[in-house]
Design a protein around this motif. Structure first.
Motif, PDB file in Angstrom:
ATOM      1  N   LEU A 136       0.818  -1.200   0.000  1.00  0.00           N
ATOM      2  CA  LEU A 136       0.000   0.000   0.000  1.00  0.00           C
ATOM      3  C   LEU A 136       0.859   1.260   0.000  1.00  0.00           C
ATOM      4  O   LEU A 136       0.340   2.371   0.080  1.00  0.00           O
ATOM      5  N   ILE A 137       2.170   1.070  -0.064  1.00  0.00           N
ATOM      6  CA  ILE A 137       3.066   2.229  -0.143  1.00  0.00           C
ATOM      7  C   ILE A 137       2.761   2.968  -1.437  1.00  0.00           C
ATOM      8  O   ILE A 137       2.661   2.360  -2.505  1.00  0.00           O
ATOM      9  N   ARG A 138       2.601   4.269  -1.325  1.00  0.00           N
ATOM     10  CA  ARG A 138       2.225   5.051  -2.510  1.00  0.00           C
ATOM     11  C   ARG A 138       3.367   5.122  -3.513  1.00  0.00           C
ATOM     12  O   ARG A 138       4.544   5.060  -3.156  1.00  0.00           O
ATOM     13  N   LYS A 139       2.988   5.265  -4.744  1.00  0.00           N
ATOM     14  CA  LYS A 139       3.973   5.389  -5.814  1.00  0.00           C
ATOM     15  C   LYS A 139       4.550   6.795  -5.783  1.00  0.00           C
ATOM     16  O   LYS A 139       3.899   7.746  -5.342  1.00  0.00           O
ATOM     17  N   GLY A 140       5.773   6.921  -6.256  1.00  0.00           N
ATOM     18  CA  GLY A 140       6.423   8.225  -6.271  1.00  0.00           C
ATOM     19  C   GLY A 140       5.744   9.193  -7.227  1.00  0.00           C
ATOM     20  O   GLY A 140       5.075   8.783  -8.174  1.00  0.00           O
ATOM     21  N   GLN A 141       5.924  10.482  -6.974  1.00  0.00           N
ATOM     22  CA  GLN A 141       5.346  11.513  -7.842  1.00  0.00           C
ATOM     23  C   GLN A 141       5.937  11.460  -9.244  1.00  0.00           C
ATOM     24  O   GLN A 141       5.286  11.812 -10.207  1.00  0.00           O
ATOM     25  N   SER A 142       7.182  11.033  -9.310  1.00  0.00           N
ATOM     26  CA  SER A 142       7.859  10.894 -10.603  1.00  0.00           C
ATOM     27  C   SER A 142       8.768   9.680 -10.532  1.00  0.00           C
ATOM     28  O   SER A 142       8.990   9.121  -9.463  1.00  0.00           O
ATOM     29  N   ARG A 163      20.296   0.032 -15.979  1.00  0.00           N
ATOM     30  CA  ARG A 163      21.521  -0.235 -16.724  1.00  0.00           C
ATOM     31  C   ARG A 163      22.740  -0.404 -15.826  1.00  0.00           C
ATOM     32  O   ARG A 163      23.839  -0.601 -16.316  1.00  0.00           O
ATOM     33  N   SER A 164      22.524  -0.341 -14.517  1.00  0.00           N
ATOM     34  CA  SER A 164      23.651  -0.414 -13.591  1.00  0.00           C
ATOM     35  C   SER A 164      24.232  -1.817 -13.479  1.00  0.00           C
ATOM     36  O   SER A 164      25.389  -1.973 -13.126  1.00  0.00           O
ATOM     37  N   GLY A 165      23.412  -2.835 -13.729  1.00  0.00           N
ATOM     38  CA  GLY A 165      23.864  -4.207 -13.588  1.00  0.00           C
ATOM     39  C   GLY A 165      23.762  -4.744 -12.181  1.00  0.00           C
ATOM     40  O   GLY A 165      24.114  -5.889 -11.925  1.00  0.00           O
ATOM     41  N   HIS A 166      23.253  -3.956 -11.252  1.00  0.00           N
ATOM     42  CA  HIS A 166      23.145  -4.382  -9.859  1.00  0.00           C
ATOM     43  C   HIS A 166      21.758  -4.926  -9.512  1.00  0.00           C
ATOM     44  O   HIS A 166      21.596  -5.577  -8.487  1.00  0.00           O
ATOM     45  N   PHE A 167      20.785  -4.625 -10.342  1.00  0.00           N
ATOM     46  CA  PHE A 167      19.402  -4.988 -10.036  1.00  0.00           C
ATOM     47  C   PHE A 167      18.790  -5.739 -11.205  1.00  0.00           C
ATOM     48  O   PHE A 167      19.074  -5.434 -12.366  1.00  0.00           O
ATOM     49  N   ASN A 168      17.910  -6.702 -10.885  1.00  0.00           N
ATOM     50  CA  ASN A 168      17.208  -7.389 -11.960  1.00  0.00           C
ATOM     51  C   ASN A 168      16.068  -6.502 -12.462  1.00  0.00           C
ATOM     52  O   ASN A 168      15.841  -5.406 -11.941  1.00  0.00           O
ATOM     53  N   LYS A 169      15.375  -6.942 -13.476  1.00  0.00           N
ATOM     54  CA  LYS A 169      14.324  -6.126 -14.111  1.00  0.00           C
ATOM     55  C   LYS A 169      13.239  -5.736 -13.113  1.00  0.00           C
ATOM     56  O   LYS A 169      12.830  -4.576 -13.056  1.00  0.00           O
ATOM     57  N   ARG A 170      12.788  -6.704 -12.331  1.00  0.00           N
ATOM     58  CA  ARG A 170      11.731  -6.424 -11.353  1.00  0.00           C
ATOM     59  C   ARG A 170      12.188  -5.376 -10.346  1.00  0.00           C
ATOM     60  O   ARG A 170      11.466  -4.423 -10.047  1.00  0.00           O
ATOM     61  N   GLU A 171      13.392  -5.556  -9.810  1.00  0.00           N
ATOM     62  CA  GLU A 171      13.899  -4.613  -8.808  1.00  0.00           C
ATOM     63  C   GLU A 171      14.063  -3.216  -9.388  1.00  0.00           C
ATOM     64  O   GLU A 171      13.682  -2.228  -8.748  1.00  0.00           O
ATOM     65  N   SER A 172      14.615  -3.112 -10.580  1.00  0.00           N
ATOM     66  CA  SER A 172      14.814  -1.785 -11.167  1.00  0.00           C
ATOM     67  C   SER A 172      13.476  -1.113 -11.469  1.00  0.00           C
ATOM     68  O   SER A 172      13.321   0.094 -11.251  1.00  0.00           O
ATOM     69  N   ASP A 173      12.497  -1.887 -11.934  1.00  0.00           N
ATOM     70  CA  ASP A 173      11.167  -1.310 -12.187  1.00  0.00           C
ATOM     71  C   ASP A 173      10.528  -0.810 -10.892  1.00  0.00           C
ATOM     72  O   ASP A 173       9.956   0.291 -10.853  1.00  0.00           O
ATOM     73  N   GLU A 174      10.648  -1.597  -9.828  1.00  0.00           N
ATOM     74  CA  GLU A 174      10.033  -1.196  -8.569  1.00  0.00           C
ATOM     75  C   GLU A 174      10.766  -0.029  -7.917  1.00  0.00           C
ATOM     76  O   GLU A 174      10.146   0.828  -7.298  1.00  0.00           O
ATOM     77  N   LEU A 175      12.068   0.036  -8.095  1.00  0.00           N
ATOM     78  CA  LEU A 175      12.801   1.207  -7.596  1.00  0.00           C
ATOM     79  C   LEU A 175      12.390   2.459  -8.361  1.00  0.00           C
ATOM     80  O   LEU A 175      12.271   3.534  -7.769  1.00  0.00           O
ATOM     81  N   MET A 176      12.181   2.334  -9.651  1.00  0.00           N
ATOM     82  CA  MET A 176      11.738   3.490 -10.433  1.00  0.00           C
ATOM     83  C   MET A 176      10.360   3.966  -9.975  1.00  0.00           C
ATOM     84  O   MET A 176      10.097   5.161  -9.920  1.00  0.00           O
ATOM     85  N   ILE A 177       9.481   3.031  -9.622  1.00  0.00           N
ATOM     86  CA  ILE A 177       8.117   3.378  -9.214  1.00  0.00           C
ATOM     87  C   ILE A 177       8.076   3.906  -7.777  1.00  0.00           C
ATOM     88  O   ILE A 177       7.448   4.924  -7.496  1.00  0.00           O
ATOM     89  N   TYR A 178       8.730   3.219  -6.851  1.00  0.00           N
ATOM     90  CA  TYR A 178       8.610   3.530  -5.424  1.00  0.00           C
ATOM     91  C   TYR A 178       9.818   4.249  -4.827  1.00  0.00           C
ATOM     92  O   TYR A 178       9.774   4.662  -3.672  1.00  0.00           O
ATOM     93  N   GLY A 179      10.875   4.413  -5.581  1.00  0.00           N
ATOM     94  CA  GLY A 179      12.107   4.973  -5.050  1.00  0.00           C
ATOM     95  C   GLY A 179      11.965   6.352  -4.439  1.00  0.00           C
ATOM     96  O   GLY A 179      12.522   6.641  -3.380  1.00  0.00           O
ATOM     97  N   LYS A 180      11.227   7.233  -5.088  1.00  0.00           N
ATOM     98  CA  LYS A 180      11.031   8.596  -4.541  1.00  0.00           C
ATOM     99  C   LYS A 180      10.316   8.532  -3.192  1.00  0.00           C
ATOM    100  O   LYS A 180      10.644   9.282  -2.279  1.00  0.00           O
TER     101      LYS A 180
END
Length: 113
Positions: free
Chosen positions: A4-10, A24-41
Motif C-alpha cells: 500500500l506504499i504510494r507510488k512516487g510523484q515521478s 543499466r547499472s547491472g546491480h538490479f534485476n528487471k523487477r527490482e529496477s522497475d520497482e525502484l523506479m516506481i517507489y524509489g522517490k
C-alpha cells in the motif's frame, strides 16, 4: 510488489549514483529496477523525513528500515540493497599511496621500478 506504499510523484532514476539509470547499472534485476523506479522517490522521502507515512505499510517500512535487524518486507530489503550498492559505488580504491617501493622483512627498501 504487493504494498500500500504510494507510488512516487515521478520516476526514480538514482541519477547521482547511476548516471545511466538503475536498470543499466547491472546491480538490479528487471523487477527490482522497475520497482525502484516506481517507489524509489517514496522510499527516499520516507527515509529522509520529507514525506510522512499515510498508511500502515509506510509506517512499517520506516520502522523496519530504521532497525538494524532483518526484515521480511520486500520493500525494506529492496531499499537496503539500493543503499548498499550506492555506498559501495562511493568507495574508490586508488594507488596514490604506493610509491613503488616496499620493505622486506628486515626493513630494507625494495624497488621494483
Amino acid at each position: 510488489m504487493e504494498t500500500l506504499i504510494r507510488k512516487g510523484q515521478s520516476a526514480f532514476f538514482g541519477d547521482n549514483s547511476f548516471p545511466h539509470g538503475i536498470s543499466r547499472s547491472g546491480h538490479f534485476n528487471k523487477r527490482e529496477s522497475d520497482e525502484l523506479m516506481i517507489y524509489g522517490k517514496t522510499f527516499e522521502g520516507l527515509l529522509n523525513g520529507s514525506l510522512s507515512p499515510v498508511n500502515d505499510d509506510e509506517v512499517q517500512f520506516i520502522k523496519a528500515i530504521n532497525s538494524n535487524g532483518e526484515s521480511d518486507l520486500y520493500s525494506v530489503n529492496l531499499w537496503r540493497k539500493y543503499l548498499a550498492v550506492v555506498e559501495k559505488s562511493r568507495i574508490h580504491h586508488g594507488f596514490s599511496m604506493s610509491n613503488g617501493k616496499t620493505k622486506d622483512s628486515s626493513g630494507n627498501e625494495l624497488s621494483f621500478a
